[in-house]
Design an enzyme around this catalytic site. Structure first.
Site: not given
Length: 426
Positions: A235, A147
């Site tokens: 993101e 991530y």
């Protein structure tokens, strides 16, 4: 296989300033949302590694795209502004908004059951959302999922990088179960992230060998994207590694600074309003500040603070506002008419409460605008309660009384709210 996951944003999206929680039932925030393919287009322009893909709005386009990719495996993904697509269900009966196939000939049949049908996921609500576009992309195997995000952080007073070796899942879940697996690096807004910072982040995410340098370079490119589009968040989940040791951004969620959109006409042109509340879109086009909710008392107020107070008082007396609507201090007769139309287009509205404090726009100006709008425009069947105070209040009330319209004038806001609640419940 590469099944893209649209993770929940790490930061809360911007809402109307100081909106009391007690006044909210359901709301939409007016901000630019991009489809996955649009985010990937932006990333590709900034030298960020993404899968090869094409967008299709018809079965023929989808078939041509699938054959043109010449990929070993193809992923077909419905394009809507909601997560959970892989576990969604179409009104056609097709399960999942994400499908994999090695045979391009199977793509048309899958797309036929997607386009024009509603896809319901955990984020769309019970009605689901109509799918107008599908993304046909090269499916890549993922050897490693991590991530990575860049976002504006209030505590740090600027941008930060956030990463975790636990990719492919919501970052909130990682924070709750393994907080030590989340790494945060503050970025100097003047210089941007240094090579040392991005290399260090890449190693903390578990990249090794040549992949460390490539991951670092991708982070630098993502930061340039973050700056160029005035984003508040970029993101990537998963920020992954293929078996061929190539770093790829498999999915992205980009959030923008609404106040900077005027600088980016190319971004504004990408806006897809088909999934937005049509009344909110219309209000924005008219220069009105409107947010729809699920109550039954329509509110027309001049001033954001007064609008919030009006909503609170409606709740205080046991009823629910149908909207936030601030017509502003310089409202015109035309805008008043447009405001009434937007309010009455909401079939849940049973009565309308107009709360005006005369200042820049006097009570008389507002009253005259109301009379013109209500007499020359479409007939409004729901009762209207008006409370006026401030500049030229007596003249404004007299104007309403002389109009002969079905308007109840109240001097006290509590009385106006109570009557509105009673009329809405009748």
């Amino acid at each position: 296989m590469a099944v893209t996951r649209l993770s929940k944003p790490l930061v809360v999206q911007r809402q109307i300033p100081m909106m009391p929680v007690r006044a909210f039932m359901a709301s939409q925030v007016r901000h630019l949302n991009l489809h996955e393919y649009q985010s990937k287009q932006l990333m590709a322009k900034h030298n960020v590694n993404v899968q090869r893909f094409a967008i299709a709005e018809s079965i023929d386009q989808a078939e041509n795209a699938a054959r043109g990719l010449k990929a070993d495996e193809i992923v077909i993904k419905a394009q809507i502004h909601a997560g959970g697509r892989g576990k969604g269900e179409f009104s056609s009966g097709l399960k999942s908004g994400v499908h994999l196939t090695r045979d391009p000939a199977k793509v048309p049949e899958l797309v036929k059951q997607m386009l024009g049908y509603k896809l319901k996921t955990k984020q769309t609500g019970e009605d689901g959302v109509i799918v107008n576009k599908v993304m046909i992309a090269e499916a890549l195997d993922i050897a490693k999922e991590t991530y990575f995000a860049i976002l504006m952080d209030r505590d740090s007073g600027g941008p930060v990088m956030v990463g975790s070796p636990d990719g492919g899942m919501d970052i909130e879940q990682v924070a709750a179960t393994s907080p030590d697996h989340i790494f945060k690096t503050v970025i100097d807004i003047e210089t941007g992230p240094t090579e040392k910072q991005t290399l260090d982040m890449a190693m903390k995410l578990g990249f090794q060998g040549k992949a460390v340098a490539e991951a670092s370079e991708q982070m630098q490119n993502l930061y340039q994207l973050f700056l160029d589009v005035d984003a508040t968040q970029v993101e990537i989940n998963p920020f992954g590694l293929t078996p061929q040791n190539k770093v790829v951004c498999f999915d992205a969620k980009i959030s923008f600074d609404d106040n900077a959109i005027f600088k980016h006409p190319e971004l504004k042109a990408m806006r897809d309003t088909t999934e937005e509340n049509p009344r909110e879109v219309e209000a924005e086009d008219c220069g009105l500040n409107y947010v729809g909710m699920d109550g039954n008392i329509g509110c027309l107020v001049n001033g954001a603070g007064l609008a919030l107070a009006t909503m609170d008082i409606i709740k205080l007396h046991g009823a629910s506002p149908a909207n936030f609507l601030d017509v502003g201090g310089g409202v015109t007769t035309k805008q008043v008419g447009q405001a009434f139309k937007i309010l009455t287009d909401d079939k849940n509205v049973k009565t309308i409460l107009v709360n005006i404090f005369g200042g820049i726009a006097s009570c008389l100006t507002i009253a005259e605008g109301m009379v013109t709008a209500l007499t020359e425009g479409p007939k409004i069947k729901v009762p209207i309660v008006v409370r006026l105070q401030g500049n030229q209040v007596e003249e404004g009330k007299e104007c309403l009384r002389r109009s002969g319209l079905n308007i109840t004038v109240k001097d006290d806001l509590d009385e106006a709210a109570i009557m509105s609640a009673q009329l809405a419940a009748a």
